[in-house]
Write an enzyme that holds these catalytic residues in place. Structure first.
Site, PDB file in Angstrom:
ATOM      1  N   ASP A 163       0.863  -1.184   0.000  1.00 41.51           N
ATOM      2  CA  ASP A 163       0.000   0.000   0.000  1.00 41.51           C
ATOM      3  C   ASP A 163       0.900   1.234   0.000  1.00 41.51           C
ATOM      4  O   ASP A 163       1.495   1.578   1.025  1.00 41.51           O
ATOM      5  CB  ASP A 163      -0.903   0.011   1.237  1.00 41.51           C
ATOM      6  CG  ASP A 163      -2.003  -1.049   1.177  1.00 41.51           C
ATOM      7  OD1 ASP A 163      -1.774  -2.119   0.572  1.00 41.51           O
ATOM      8  OD2 ASP A 163      -3.082  -0.813   1.754  1.00 41.51           O
ATOM      9  N   LYS A 233      -6.947   3.348  -3.667  1.00 44.00           N
ATOM     10  CA  LYS A 233      -7.355   3.397  -2.252  1.00 44.00           C
ATOM     11  C   LYS A 233      -7.542   4.847  -1.836  1.00 44.00           C
ATOM     12  O   LYS A 233      -6.740   5.718  -2.184  1.00 44.00           O
ATOM     13  CB  LYS A 233      -6.285   2.705  -1.407  1.00 44.00           C
ATOM     14  CG  LYS A 233      -6.501   2.726   0.093  1.00 44.00           C
ATOM     15  CD  LYS A 233      -5.387   1.950   0.791  1.00 44.00           C
ATOM     16  CE  LYS A 233      -5.428   2.107   2.302  1.00 44.00           C
ATOM     17  NZ  LYS A 233      -4.322   1.387   2.978  1.00 44.00           N
ATOM     18  N   LYS A 269     -10.330   0.243  -2.655  1.00 46.85           N
ATOM     19  CA  LYS A 269     -10.251   0.080  -1.203  1.00 46.85           C
ATOM     20  C   LYS A 269     -10.530   1.406  -0.501  1.00 46.85           C
ATOM     21  O   LYS A 269      -9.669   2.269  -0.457  1.00 46.85           O
ATOM     22  CB  LYS A 269      -8.872  -0.439  -0.782  1.00 46.85           C
ATOM     23  CG  LYS A 269      -8.698  -0.597   0.731  1.00 46.85           C
ATOM     24  CD  LYS A 269      -7.318  -1.128   1.086  1.00 46.85           C
ATOM     25  CE  LYS A 269      -7.069  -1.138   2.576  1.00 46.85           C
ATOM     26  NZ  LYS A 269      -5.711  -1.659   2.916  1.00 46.85           N
TER      27      LYS A 269
END
Length: 333
Positions: A163, A233, A269
């Protein structure tokens, strides 16, 4: 659980190649991103609100709760994290409800890079992924060499997913090609150096609460997907404004449009601020209405959360037994 580097189908590869001129230079990329349709903020917020009012039947609610549990990236990202805390979180991810073995496992455990080995050892062959935040999370303020080293170390330790955070300062200054190239290089750093041909999946965090406008969120989404993001995300969970339904809807629509244009699927996400089962179900409805059932899978949709799991477990037990348990029914992380 290693992830094979995706091989795009012939049609998708051709479509991607046809867009190479978009990223050939800073001016071309800026022209493309600023040529994307503007976001109707009022319409967006109204649609997100409308989707949030959809009601579902009890049987569908039970399915949705189990699905949401299976989509959670169970997260601990604190300076005080210890190996013991990470092992405890992994145990909870494997067996979320010790009183009910039918409760599904979470999708991933998300930790700092130095805790990847601890998480991998604790999870063993459970099938749960280890996600590591990288690239000077959460600020993204570091030299590129540091960010790449951060990524490589996490991948070498066994991270299944990375991430990363974009450089919001560069993005807001209009240095789009710089951000694009950074994502590309981090993507390359996700490839394992053992010759296996596998790579960690890359999730690109925008920190949408700092991007100022919905138009910027749409531009960041396309920029990341063009650069090779496997997931986009919303947030780090470390700022005042994290995931919101309207912002997540912008990401979902961008993924839908990218799939239509290029033929490549990308995951989404939302992270930060999603704490209740009711919230999670609203997001699942939004995914279904925008992208369809094929995105209702941990492979394509995740929740970045820590406290959400407890509420899902409480609601799950309520549906099963007709009553809520006391506050000691779930662990407090």
């Amino acid at each position: 659980m290693p992830t094979t580097v995706p091989a795009y189908g012939e049609e998708a590869a051709e479509r991607l190649a046809s867009m190479a001129d978009v990223t050939a230079g800073d001016s071309a990329l800026r022209r493309f991103l600023h040529g994307l349709p503007g976001v109707d903020a009022v319409g967006l917020q109204a649609r997100a609100a409308t989707l949030g009012t959809r009601s579902i039947k009890t049987t569908a609610k039970a399915y949705a709760i189990d699905l949401a549990i299976s989509m959670i990236d169970l997260t601990t990202l604190e300076g005080a994290d210890t190996p013991g805390k990470v092992r405890s979180l992994c145990a909870k991810g494997i067996n979320p409800d010790p009183t009910d073995r039918t409760a599904p496992r979470v999708a991933a455990i998300c930790v700092y890079g130095d805790m990847v080995a601890t998480a991998k050892e604790a999870l063993k062959d459970s099938g749960i992924h280890v996600a590591a935040v990288a690239t000077a999370f959460p600020s993204g303020r570091a030299a590129l060499s540091v960010k790449l080293a951060d990524t490589r170390e996490a991948v070498a330790a066994g991270a299944d997913e990375i991430d990363m955070v974009i450089d919001r300062g560069a993005f807001l200054s209009g240095r789009y090609l710089e951000v694009f190239e950074e994502i590309r290089q981090v993507k390359a750093a996700c490839v394992r150096e053992d010759g296996s041909g596998t790579a960690a999946h890359l999730k690109v965090i925008f920190e949408t609460g700092e991007l100022q406008t919905y138009d910027n969120v749409r531009r960041a989404s396309w920029l990341a997907m063009l650069a090779g993001a496997d997931f986009i995300k919303t947030s780090t969970g470390k700022v005042a404004v994290n995931a919101t339904p309207p912002v997540t809807l912008v990401l979902l629509e961008a993924v839908r449009d990218f799939r239509a244009a290029v033929g490549v699927r990308v995951g989404v996400k939302p992270a930060g601020g999603i704490r209740t089962s009711k919230d999670a179900i609203k997001y699942l409805v939004m995914v279904n209405e925008t992208l369809g059932e094929e995105w209702l899978s941990p492979e394509w949709f995740r929740f970045g959360a820590s406290s959400l799991l407890n509420d899902l477990l409480m609601q799950r037990q309520k549906l099963s037994t007709g009553r809520y348990s006391g506050p000691d029914y779930v662990t407090v992380d």
